[in-house]
Design an enzyme around this catalytic site. Structure first.
Site, PDB file in Angstrom:
ATOM      1  CB  ALA A  65      78.671  50.822  91.458  1.00 11.85           C
ATOM      2  CG  ASP A  66      84.058  55.032  93.162  1.00 11.15           C
ATOM      3  OD1 ASP A  66      83.964  55.791  92.209  1.00 11.15           O
ATOM      4  OD2 ASP A  66      84.795  54.701  93.781  1.00 11.15           O
TER       5      ASP A  66
END
Length: 183
Positions: A65-66
């Site tokens: 994720a970012d």
């Protein structure tokens, strides 16, 4: 299952879904194409991280994720220093911004699920003293947009529309649905 992140917040949040995972952070350089929309940028970064770890751990489920903060379409990443953090907080003061988290799940067979979750966050107007006091805590220095909603930064938040956990860095409800029946 592997979480491709060193974020203690993501570790905690994935723990709401399952306890059966290990952490192997991606080490590659994060490259965002110039002029990429925030929603696209976070998906591309999550995909890069997931593919890096999957290349070394095929046959396992990879989650990456970012998260970015976006004000009027401008991405506010992590601050470089205290003055940069202060400038970001001044920009967010009294305004509504968006927090986008891109998530990439690569399943054992290589099937990939990529999505972006967005949450609108409104800040109270902040005084220079409030900004300085918050920066002095050290909390803003490793967070997108120079604040963490789950810590002392919560005092700056007037309200949100969307997934609270998304603002922390992992949209738990949506990810749980992607993983349903697969873990």
């Amino acid at each position: 299952m592997i979480l491709a992140s060193q974020s203690p917040r993501r570790k905690e949040l994935l723990g709401f879904i399952t306890k059966d995972f290990k952490i192997i952070p991606a080490k590659g350089e994060e490259i965002i194409p110039e002029n990429a929309a925030p929603e696209q940028a976070v998906k591309l970064l999550a995909l890069q991280k997931a593919q890096e770890i999957f290349a070394e751990h095929m046959g396992e489920i990879i989650i990456a994720a970012d998260t970015v903060v976006s004000l009027d379409g401008v991405i506010l990443g992590k601050p470089h220093n205290k003055e940069h953090a202060a400038n970001m907080l001044r920009m967010l003061s009294g305004n509504v911004h968006n927090v986008y988290t891109g998530v990439c799940v690569i399943f054992e067979n290589g099937e990939t699920e990529l999505f972006c979750e967005g949450t609108r966050v409104e800040f109270y107007p902040l005084t220079e003293r409030e900004i300085a006091d918050y920066i002095a805590t050290g909390d803003p220095m490793d967070k997108a947009g120079a604040y963490g909603i789950q810590e002392k930064g919560a005092a700056n938040v007037k309200g949100i529309v969307g997934d609270f956990y998304n603002v922390m860095g992992l949209p738990v409800g949506r990810l749980a649905r992607v993983l349903r029946g697969r873990i």
